[in-house]
Design an enzyme around this catalytic site. Structure first.
Site, PDB file in Angstrom:
ATOM      1  N   ALA A 212       0.827  -1.209   0.000  1.00 43.75           N
ATOM      2  CA  ALA A 212       0.000   0.000   0.000  1.00 43.75           C
ATOM      3  C   ALA A 212       0.860   1.258   0.000  1.00 43.75           C
ATOM      4  O   ALA A 212       0.628   2.179  -0.793  1.00 43.75           O
ATOM      5  CB  ALA A 212      -0.933  -0.003   1.214  1.00 43.75           C
ATOM      6  N   GLU A 213       1.861   1.315   0.871  1.00 46.27           N
ATOM      7  CA  GLU A 213       2.701   2.511   0.926  1.00 46.27           C
ATOM      8  C   GLU A 213       3.516   2.666  -0.351  1.00 46.27           C
ATOM      9  O   GLU A 213       3.720   3.776  -0.836  1.00 46.27           O
ATOM     10  CB  GLU A 213       3.615   2.499   2.141  1.00 46.27           C
ATOM     11  N   THR A 214       3.953   1.571  -0.921  1.00 48.73           N
ATOM     12  CA  THR A 214       4.703   1.623  -2.177  1.00 48.73           C
ATOM     13  C   THR A 214       3.873   2.236  -3.291  1.00 48.73           C
ATOM     14  O   THR A 214       4.306   3.164  -3.969  1.00 48.73           O
ATOM     15  CB  THR A 214       5.165   0.205  -2.577  1.00 48.73           C
TER      16      THR A 214
END
Length: 139
Positions: free
Chosen positions: A60-62
Site C-alpha cells: 500500500a505505501e509503495t
C-alpha cells in the site's frame, strides 16, 4: 510516453529495495491511479501461513507513494509517507494481490490516497489510507 514505457520506468525504481525483495511490480497506470501487484507466498506469510499485514502495508505505501511522485511530475520534489492506516478484511494464503492507489486529495504539500488491496478475483483484502508529504528535494 506509452504505458509500457511508463511502467518500465516505474519498475526501475524497485531495484535493490524492499519492493524488489517482496517482488512488487507496477502493472497499470491511468489518469488518476497506479496499480501494483505482489505475489502471496511464504516470503510474505506470517506464522499462520497467510499474508502478513506488514507486507500488505508495504504494498500500500509503495503504490501510494509512487502515485504521489508520479503525478507530481517534478524532479525538484520528493515524497515521503507520513501516515498509513490499514484495515485487513480478508486473509489470503497464495496467489497475487493488487494494490490500486486513487487520490482523495492532492494538495501542494500533502497528498491523501485510498489504496484498495484486492486478489485475482477482485475480493477486497485490505483498504488503506496513506498521507504523503511533498518536500523540496534540496532540503
Amino acid at each position: 510516453m506509452k504505458k509500457e514505457e511508463i511502467l518500465k520506468q516505474l519498475n526501475s525504481y524497485n531495484t535493490n529495495t524492499l519492493m524488489e525483495t517482496l517482488e512488487i511490480e507496477f502493472v497499470d497506470v491511468g489518469e488518476d491511479y497506479v496499480t501494483a501487484k505482489m505475489p502471496v507466498n511464504s516470503k510474505v506469510h506470517q506464522p499462520y501461513g497467510i499474508l502478513h499485514g506488514g507486507a500488505t502495508a508495504a504494498l500500500a505505501e509503495t503504490v501510494g507513494s509512487l502515485a504521489s511522485a508520479y503525478f507530481l511530475k517534478s524532479k525538484d520534489k520528493i515524497v515521503k509517507g507520513i501516515e498509513l492506516s490499514i484495515n485487513h478484511l480478508k486473509s489470503k494464503k497464495e496467489g497475487v494481490v493488487y494494490g490500486t492507489a486513487r487520490p482523495i486529495h492532492r494538495g501542494r504539500t500533502t497528498h491523501l490516497w485510498e489504496i484498495k488491496i484486492v486478489d485475482e478475483e477482485d475480493n477486497l483484502i485490505s483498504i488503506c489510507k496513506l498521507t504523503n508529504i511533498v518536500l523540496d528535494k534540496n532540503k
